[in-house]
Enzyme design. Sequence first.
Site, mmCIF file in Angstrom:
data_model
loop_
_atom_site.group_PDB
_atom_site.id
_atom_site.type_symbol
_atom_site.label_atom_id
_atom_site.label_comp_id
_atom_site.label_asym_id
_atom_site.label_seq_id
_atom_site.Cartn_x
_atom_site.Cartn_y
_atom_site.Cartn_z
ATOM 1 C CE LYS A 1 -25.696 -24.588 -21.727
ATOM 2 N NZ LYS A 1 -24.275 -25.331 -21.998
ATOM 3 N N GLY A 6 -16.824 -19.823 -20.586
ATOM 4 C CA GLY A 6 -15.206 -19.262 -19.756
ATOM 5 C C GLY A 6 -15.182 -18.378 -19.006
ATOM 6 C CB THR A 45 -15.783 -19.706 -13.392
ATOM 7 O OG1 THR A 45 -15.017 -20.502 -13.098
ATOM 8 C CG2 THR A 45 -15.150 -19.500 -14.333
HETATM 9 N N1 NAP Z 1 -17.930 -21.065 -15.819
HETATM 10 C C1 NAP Z 1 -19.110 -21.311 -16.958
HETATM 11 O O1 NAP Z 1 -18.175 -20.593 -18.201
HETATM 12 C C2 NAP Z 1 -20.215 -20.560 -17.256
HETATM 13 C C3 NAP Z 1 -21.219 -20.702 -19.047
HETATM 14 C C4 NAP Z 1 -22.412 -19.999 -18.644
HETATM 15 C C5 NAP Z 1 -23.101 -20.122 -17.911
HETATM 16 N N2 NAP Z 1 -22.991 -20.697 -16.618
HETATM 17 C C6 NAP Z 1 -23.789 -20.941 -15.529
HETATM 18 O O2 NAP Z 1 -22.726 -19.468 -14.564
HETATM 19 C C7 NAP Z 1 -23.096 -19.620 -13.654
HETATM 20 C C8 NAP Z 1 -22.018 -19.722 -12.233
HETATM 21 O O3 NAP Z 1 -20.946 -20.527 -13.137
HETATM 22 P P1 NAP Z 1 -19.439 -20.319 -12.220
HETATM 23 O O4 NAP Z 1 -18.798 -21.088 -13.553
HETATM 24 O O5 NAP Z 1 -19.076 -19.263 -12.106
HETATM 25 O O6 NAP Z 1 -20.033 -21.426 -10.885
HETATM 26 P P2 NAP Z 1 -18.318 -21.019 -9.725
HETATM 27 O O7 NAP Z 1 -17.559 -21.277 -10.174
HETATM 28 O O8 NAP Z 1 -19.154 -22.679 -9.431
HETATM 29 O O9 NAP Z 1 -19.158 -19.751 -8.567
HETATM 30 C C9 NAP Z 1 -20.383 -20.515 -8.121
HETATM 31 C C10 NAP Z 1 -20.344 -18.923 -6.959
HETATM 32 O O10 NAP Z 1 -21.460 -18.920 -6.219
HETATM 33 C C11 NAP Z 1 -21.138 -18.672 -4.939
HETATM 34 N N3 NAP Z 1 -22.203 -19.423 -4.181
HETATM 35 C C12 NAP Z 1 -22.657 -20.677 -4.565
HETATM 36 N N4 NAP Z 1 -23.331 -20.580 -3.859
HETATM 37 C C13 NAP Z 1 -23.640 -20.009 -2.612
HETATM 38 C C14 NAP Z 1 -24.517 -19.848 -1.550
HETATM 39 N N5 NAP Z 1 -25.543 -20.703 -0.933
HETATM 40 N N6 NAP Z 1 -24.088 -18.824 -1.334
HETATM 41 C C15 NAP Z 1 -23.642 -17.607 -1.352
HETATM 42 N N7 NAP Z 1 -22.977 -18.290 -2.503
HETATM 43 C C16 NAP Z 1 -23.110 -18.930 -3.004
HETATM 44 C C17 NAP Z 1 -19.880 -19.226 -4.551
HETATM 45 O O11 NAP Z 1 -18.953 -19.155 -3.476
HETATM 46 P P3 NAP Z 1 -17.843 -19.019 -3.079
HETATM 47 O O12 NAP Z 1 -17.295 -18.378 -4.319
HETATM 48 O O13 NAP Z 1 -17.602 -18.342 -1.742
HETATM 49 O O14 NAP Z 1 -17.735 -20.577 -3.692
HETATM 50 C C18 NAP Z 1 -19.174 -18.731 -6.181
HETATM 51 O O15 NAP Z 1 -18.682 -17.723 -6.074
HETATM 52 C C19 NAP Z 1 -23.927 -20.909 -13.455
HETATM 53 O O16 NAP Z 1 -25.068 -20.483 -13.099
HETATM 54 C C20 NAP Z 1 -23.222 -21.831 -14.261
HETATM 55 O O17 NAP Z 1 -24.113 -22.798 -15.229
HETATM 56 C C21 NAP Z 1 -21.135 -20.791 -16.114
#
Ligand code: NAP
Length: 427
Positions: free
Chosen positions: A204, A301, A12
Amino acid sequence: VAVGIGVLGAGTVGGTLVRRLIEQGSVITARTGLELEVRRVAVRSLSKARPFSVPAGVLTDRPEDVISDPTVDLVVEVMGGREPAGTLVLAALAAGKPVVTANKELIASRGPELFAAAERAGVPLLFEAAVGGGIPIIRPLMETLAGEQIARVLGIVNGTTNYILTRMAEEGCPYGEALAEAQELGYAEADPSDDVNGTDAASKASILASLAFGTWVDPMQVYREGIEELQPADLVFAADLGYAVKLLAIAERLPGGVSARVHPALLPVEHPLAGVRGATNAVFIEGSSIGELVFSGPGAGGEPTAAAMLGDVIDAARELLAGSEVAPSVRFGPGEVIDFGEVVTRLYVRLEVEDRPGVLSRIASAFAEASVSICAVRQEGRGDRAMLIIVTHAAPEAQGRRAVESLRQLDVVQDVAAVLRVVGEGE
Ligand SMILES: NC(=O)c1ccc[n+]([C@@H]2O[C@H](COP(=O)([O-])OP(=O)(O)OC[C@H]3O[C@@H](n4cnc5c(N)ncnc54)[C@H](OP(=O)(O)O)[C@@H]3O)[C@@H](O)[C@H]2O)c1
């Protein structure tokens, strides 16, 4: 010279960030003079569709290759979770590469170790997106307000729970229904436990308290209650009394130390956080010279979070090109973390009682014996039963709990239906 960017994770947030780095590279260069080039991106699945296209060889399923790639100067961690993210971030720092992360769980659970590693390496470790997503809050706390005596930080830092509470308060939606809706809209994860039980907000709160007061507060030291037990009825009664119910992260500087906690709270409707609706996040800061500050906006987001991270990437790239050793923007000193029992709170207690003479005085005695004084009582008769809502004056939390315990023992009390805290007035 171009700065080589390596990205761990392209979901995301990471997917959006990589797309923006590629598509808006010329805009960034025009504005900052920096050329940011995505050189490696690690994902779990190489066959999944991505919102960007990169030359062959850029995408890898071996995250350690991103760190060791000599063309990668700066590492962005957006894979989430504690491991392997923690090991990878430490490896990047040890290799002298600045790190930008959005990973609140990692920063909260291993902050001191990670900051020490960044300091040893003389490179920045930036995490603006770890709290409040797109809201600039980390840099204001660490830099802009570094000279301010911050007294208290109140935050609505979890969009899922704020969305659920808004639906419950405004539409009388039951908790389960509001949660299902939040999931349909993509606010809540498939497994929303960490949102609704307060774990995410506690990470947080740990970060906000540590940065605001300069004493590291581990997430394990953050008192935590979620919203799973909240009943729509209490949101209605609270509204009648002039309060909105919010899941708050609260960080306070107290005479003997600092405190951090997460729990649902009744906020006076005129409080700046009371009107924060839906998935919006907001952070309210009280300081001795600054008075009150409010930051609000999208707490999650892909787009807003990537925007905050892009700012960090630009900042870290500038430092890198300046070539100077980076002084850490934050250092943590010793300090006590106060047990929640000693923190002064005000309670909202809802009781189901027998409706007969003398009941009220027995209840009042239970509070008096615990040295908790009552601020307001509201009673509604219902045949031979009555519902009582009691709001107390401020007293140490442990005394309030003692009062609630003795209420549970009273034969005239059929049920202690709710115990919540009032925040934002008269504490
Ligand atoms: N989403 C939000 O709105 C938001 C807001 C603030 C902070 N965050 C933080 O941002 C971070 C990412 O969130 P997200 O929502 O983007 O998560 P996500 O959509 O689950 O994306 C995680 C990504 O990391 C990759 N990944 C996970 N484990 C891996 C591994 N062992 N080796 C290689 N690649 C790996 C996944 O690969 P695949 O795509 O191939 O599965 C995916 O591309 C988290 O720490 C979250 O707390 C998110």
